[in-house]
Each structure stands twice: as C-alpha cells, then as structure tokens.
Design a protein around this motif. Structure first.
Motif, PDB file in Angstrom:
ATOM      1  N   THR A  83       0.814  -1.204   0.000  1.00  0.00           N
ATOM      2  CA  THR A  83       0.000   0.000   0.000  1.00  0.00           C
ATOM      3  C   THR A  83       0.852   1.260   0.000  1.00  0.00           C
ATOM      4  OG1 THR A  83      -1.845   1.149   1.085  1.00  0.00           O
ATOM      5  CG2 THR A  83      -0.187   0.159   2.504  1.00  0.00           C
ATOM      6  N   ASN A 137      -7.118  -1.059   1.074  1.00  0.00           N
ATOM      7  CA  ASN A 137      -8.108  -0.779   0.029  1.00  0.00           C
ATOM      8  C   ASN A 137      -8.960   0.390   0.496  1.00  0.00           C
ATOM      9  OD1 ASN A 137     -10.166  -0.707  -1.873  1.00  0.00           O
ATOM     10  ND2 ASN A 137     -10.510  -2.927  -1.884  1.00  0.00           N
ATOM     11  N   SER A 138      -8.738   1.540  -0.100  1.00  0.00           N
ATOM     12  CA  SER A 138      -9.456   2.743   0.338  1.00  0.00           C
ATOM     13  C   SER A 138     -10.967   2.639   0.111  1.00  0.00           C
ATOM     14  CB  SER A 138      -8.911   3.978  -0.404  1.00  0.00           C
ATOM     15  OG  SER A 138      -9.061   3.830  -1.810  1.00  0.00           O
ATOM     16  N   GLU A 139     -11.394   1.731  -0.771  1.00  0.00           N
ATOM     17  CA  GLU A 139     -12.824   1.558  -1.037  1.00  0.00           C
ATOM     18  C   GLU A 139     -13.454   0.508  -0.134  1.00  0.00           C
ATOM     19  OE1 GLU A 139     -13.314   0.725  -5.165  1.00  0.00           O
ATOM     20  OE2 GLU A 139     -12.554   2.701  -5.808  1.00  0.00           O
ATOM     21  N   ASP A 140     -12.621  -0.208   0.616  1.00  0.00           N
ATOM     22  CA  ASP A 140     -13.125  -1.212   1.540  1.00  0.00           C
ATOM     23  C   ASP A 140     -12.243  -1.195   2.793  1.00  0.00           C
ATOM     24  OD1 ASP A 140     -14.180  -3.339   2.901  1.00  0.00           O
ATOM     25  OD2 ASP A 140     -13.649  -4.868   1.408  1.00  0.00           O
ATOM     26  N   ARG A 141     -12.600  -0.349   3.745  1.00  0.00           N
ATOM     27  CA  ARG A 141     -11.768  -0.160   4.924  1.00  0.00           C
ATOM     28  C   ARG A 141     -11.791  -1.377   5.862  1.00  0.00           C
ATOM     29  NH1 ARG A 141     -10.004   5.024   6.022  1.00  0.00           N
ATOM     30  NH2 ARG A 141      -8.716   3.868   7.516  1.00  0.00           N
ATOM     31  N   GLN A 156     -10.625  -4.046   5.106  1.00  0.00           N
ATOM     32  CA  GLN A 156      -9.383  -4.756   4.799  1.00  0.00           C
ATOM     33  C   GLN A 156      -8.154  -4.073   5.403  1.00  0.00           C
ATOM     34  OE1 GLN A 156      -8.868  -5.901   0.693  1.00  0.00           O
ATOM     35  NE2 GLN A 156     -11.071  -6.145   0.350  1.00  0.00           N
ATOM     36  N   ASP A 157      -8.379  -3.019   6.185  1.00  0.00           N
ATOM     37  CA  ASP A 157      -7.257  -2.316   6.813  1.00  0.00           C
ATOM     38  C   ASP A 157      -6.420  -3.269   7.674  1.00  0.00           C
ATOM     39  OD1 ASP A 157      -8.177  -0.006   5.701  1.00  0.00           O
ATOM     40  OD2 ASP A 157      -8.809   0.938   7.580  1.00  0.00           O
TER      41      ASP A 157
END
Length: 270
Positions: free
Chosen positions: A128, A182-186, A188-189
């Motif tokens: 990332t 994934n900035s569109e699915d937090r 997955q942080d």
C-alpha cells in the motif's frame, strides 16, 4: 673424679657458646606462617562493587523496563490489530514479524509525561501507499489525525504526537496506526492500536531529569514505568550504544526487533 667433673664443665661451656648459632639456624629452617607463598597462576576473584550500576559487556548501563506481563513472541499486530490475510497488503516472508507496536505489554498500554510523546512501530513490507494515524480521547473525540506514506522497506518508524493535540494530564488516549490496503473497503485495513496516559513525576525527579544525560533519563523513566520517554531516549542512543537498545527491547519481549533498521517514511500529511 676430678678429671670427669672438669670434662663435663667444659662440654657445658661449649654448649652455651654454640646455643645462639643453633637458635638462628633453627629459625631460618622453619617455614614462615605469617606470609604463605602464593601458588603460581591461582588468584582469588575480587569482590564486586555493589554500589556500581549493572553494566553490559560493552561497559554501558543496562536499561530494563519493569514489564508487568509476559507478552511472549510478537506473533500478531498487537491489541486490536489484524494479521495479514489472503487479500492483505502486508507481505511477511520467511516468518518475518507483522505490523507491531514497540510497546512493553501485549495490550500496548503505556504512560507519558510530555505533551508530544513519540511512538515506534515496526512496519513490514507492504504494497500500500497510504497509511493513517489517529488519536482519540477516552470520550471518543478525535484529537489528532494524519495520513502518511508507508516506508519502502521493512523497519521501525517513529511518529510524534504534536503538542497541538493538547494531551491532558490524567486522561487516557487511544491511538490507531493503520495501513489502508483498500481505500474503497476499509474492512481490509491492517492496523495496530494502543493507548497512552499522560501523567506527572514528582518535583525531585523532574529536577534530576533536567541535569541528566539521555541514558540517565531513560533509567529514571524506566524505573517509574514511563514507557514512551524510556524508549525515545534509548532510541536516540542506538547508533552509539546499540546494546542499550537491545537490552531494553529484550526486557519487554521485543528482542526480535532489536536489529530492525530505523526507516524513513512519507511525512505525515495535515
């Protein structure tokens, strides 16, 4: 009979004349009891100086933090953190550690006495380009938030909480160090979280700290269980005295990170 008496008297006079010489000879022939001859190659060890500080092999003081629990081997990202998953942006090859905060306990709790404490986090190899660091108070209010670019190689990064966060004495705060996979699915942080509480030291200790070297400051902070200032002072000595850094991390079960390099990362964004 008269001749015999004269012969005995003559022997007696001779014995008296020789007696000092016999005494001298017997004195030199006796072994000395007051000063025994030492055995070559055999020495008694000197008594240790109990007043001197404990020292490492290189001669520097050993800094040990009195951790209250055994955190064991760092096999996780930390309190509330995630380990790398199938779609994770973390890459850990050959059993290398994952995202880990350098904290003394497994729940990543610690105390500070300054307005702008420093935090140290081991960041593994990651794909990332975006990270986030957030601090909130015990009422859920955000007091600091910034974005950053993760380092390009695995290593330890240092973050400073600015004085503008206005950390209050006696209050507890929670921090979150996050790699945004994934900035569109937090969901997955990958993150690691912990807490800090700002406290105070007595006037006598504060006076000692003003005149102390970084090493002495680390000793004082460690004895008083002030983690954030202990590690920051020891980190400043890592280049000139790496054993002090190693000893500190080993004392809290973080020896796996003792040889990890300090790495630069993208400056936090306002």
């Amino acid at each position: 009979m008269m001749n015999l008496q004269k012969y005995i008297n003559s022997l007696f006079k001779i014995a008296i004349a020789l007696s000092p010489s016999l005494i001298i000879i017997s004195t030199f022939s006796l072994p000395s009891l007051a000063q025994p001859t030492p055995t070559p190659g055999l020495r008694f060890p000197e008594a240790p100086n109990r007043d001197s500080p404990e020292r490492t092999g290189a001669g520097g003081r050993r800094i040990q933090f009195p951790s209250g629990q055994d955190r064991g081997k760092p096999q996780r990202t930390g309190a509330g953190g995630r380990r790398g998953r199938q779609n994770s942006c973390i890459i850990t090859d050959n059993g290398q550690p994952s995202l880990t905060a350098l904290m003394p306990t497994s729940d990543n709790q610690g105390q500070t006495v300054v307005e702008n404490p420093k935090l140290y986090v081991y960041v593994p190899k990651t794909t990332t380009q975006t990270g986030e660091f957030v601090v909130i108070d015990d009422e859920g209010n955000e007091v600091y938030e910034t974005n950053f670019t993760p380092p390009t190689q695995p290593g330890i990064v240092q973050l400073s909480i600015p004085t503008s966060a206005s950390l209050k004495t006696g209050k507890k705060y929670f921090w979150y160090f996050t790699l945004i996979c994934n900035s569109e699915d937090r969901s997955q942080d990958e993150y690691v979280s912990g807490s800090l509480e700002r406290t105070t030291l007595g006037s006598l200790l504060n006076s000692s700290l003003q005149q102390a070297t970084p090493l002495k400051k680390a000793e004082i902070y460690a004895k008083n269980k002030i983690w954030y200032e202990t590690i920051s002072n020891v980190a400043s000595l890592r280049t000139e005295d790496p054993e002090v850094w190693t000893d500190l991390l080993k004392s809290v079960g973080l020896e796996d990170f003792a040889q990890a390099p300090f790495v630069d990362f993208g400056k936090p964004k306002p």
